[in-house]
Design an enzyme around this catalytic site. Structure first.
Site, short mmCIF file in Angstrom:
data_model
loop_
_atom_site.label_atom_id
_atom_site.label_comp_id
_atom_site.label_asym_id
_atom_site.label_seq_id
_atom_site.Cartn_x
_atom_site.Cartn_y
_atom_site.Cartn_z
N GLU A 1 39.52 43.22 37.18
CA GLU A 1 40.16 41.99 37.63
C GLU A 1 39.72 40.76 36.82
O GLU A 1 40.51 39.87 36.54
CB GLU A 1 39.83 41.78 39.12
N ASP A 2 38.46 40.72 36.45
CA ASP A 2 37.91 39.48 35.88
C ASP A 2 37.44 39.56 34.43
O ASP A 2 36.91 38.58 33.91
CB ASP A 2 36.73 38.99 36.74
#
Ligand SMILES: [Mn+2]
Length: 189
Positions: free
Chosen positions: A65-66
């Site tokens: 996600e990051d």
């Protein structure tokens, strides 16, 4: 050193490399890697979780996600189960925040047990964080009002029955919001 310990070190090293330029949103700008390590520790130390793939997924849970990590990369390095758990707890960042939250709630009951554990510990860590400091650029009292009572319930359920926590959490969300609005005294710890 046994092979599971070596595997965990390999995993935490991978996560640390991936998150090395990121900081948490607290005023001290804590290194981001403290968060996934803390999430894995909640599971092992507080939850008594010994499933190595769950602990690895906890360490890796924000990498897709990051960071630039891909699901394929996780599968190559750590196998299909770890990659699948991380995928289950990964939001689609192309969607607006409200929609992402809505989908989290919608998908939660259908997640695997392993993904539920990671998601719960993640939530719990963030709620504790929120209780100890103000994220930069956000209104702490509004956030606390929203989360404090839930935080207490999460702690309670986590100790009692880790496996049912996600389910209970989402069942009680509306009730908690109602209580928070109606009885601020419930929020005192
Ligand atoms: Mn997280």
């Amino acid at each position: 050193m046994n092979s599971e310990a070596a595997l965990l070190l390999e995993t935490v090293n991978f996560a640390a490399e991936k998150h090395r330029k990121q900081r948490r949103k607290d005023p001290e700008e804590t290194p981001y890697i403290n968060h996934p390590i803390g999430v894995a520790r909640i599971l092992s130390y507080e939850g008594g979780v010994t499933d190595i793939e769950v602990l690895q997924a906890a360490l890796l849970h924000d990498t897709v996600e990051d960071t630039d990590t891909t699901p394929e990369e996780l599968e190559d390095r750590f196998g299909p189960i770890v990659a699948r758990i991380v995928q289950e707890v990964t939001d689609d960042k192309s969607l607006p925040k409200q929609e992402r939250k809505r989908l989290q709630v919608e998908h939660a009951p259908h997640c695997s047990q392993q993904a539920k554990l990671v998601k719960l510990a993640d939530k719990l860590y963030n709620l504790r964080d929120l209780n100890s400091c103000t994220p930069v650029g956000q209104n702490l009292s509004a956030l606390k009002t929203k989360h404090l009572y839930l935080w207490k319930l999460l702690l309670f359920f986590f100790k009692v029955n880790v496996a049912d926590l996600v389910h209970e959490h989402f069942k009680i969300t509306e009730y908690v919001q109602f209580c928070s609005a109606a009885q601020p005294s419930l929020l005192s710890i």
